[in-house]
Design a protein around this motif. Sequence first.
Motif: not given
Length: 242
Positions: A10-13, A40-43
């Motif tokens: 997640e941090k990479g994204a 970019v992540l799900n809310s």
Amino acid sequence: MARIVWSHIEKGAIFARMELVFRQRPNLTRKEALREAQTVLNSSRWIKVTDQRVFNYKDRIEVARQKALQWSKKNPPAAVEVPTPILAPIPASEPKETPKGRLADILELLLDVVAESVAARVNRKILEAIPETPVAHRPKHDPQPIPHPTGVAKPGVLVIGLLASQAYAVISTWGTRLDLTFMTPEDAVHRPKLVRAHTILMTKFINHSVQDKYRKAAKLHFVNGGMGELGEVLDSITPPVL
């Protein structure tokens, strides 16, 4: 409300997205950039972006800003119009957090560090359990590929940056035709450099120290995407069946 701890993926994204954000809006504050990049992540995985959170990630935020600046210098716009000079607005001062809020953020940071450390150890143990020749006993080069029952040599391939579950998936598909070795980003930094016929770097999940260490490796492959792109690289390396 459950505490949210971002994983390495997640941090990479998030920071890959942040570089794109800075390309379009280079003057964003750190807090605004982090708040926008996490979309970019799900809310359900969004966090409250506090001053302490911004401080925790300030180095990675600035790395993303510098990458965006370097990209902009290498890719200038095709046609540049000279706009009317506009004074840059002064960012509004953001409300200060209470000592109680800062303490909660510091505790959350400590929990993040512990969680990531435990996850890295578990991932390393799983990778070490994969049935292959241990790295410590493998020669630092493989001038002669390992023979295969079909008569086709098995090229040696080092993959850096996969999770244990992803490594198992790769072995199940290509393990009979490639001599595979896996390293976590942490192992790649701290262990001696390993030289194989091919080296694959999962760029989203490794840091610059790993890239600098392996940038002169022979037949170096950069995988900027996910498992699909990795599969294409492995297919190109895999010798044909006779």
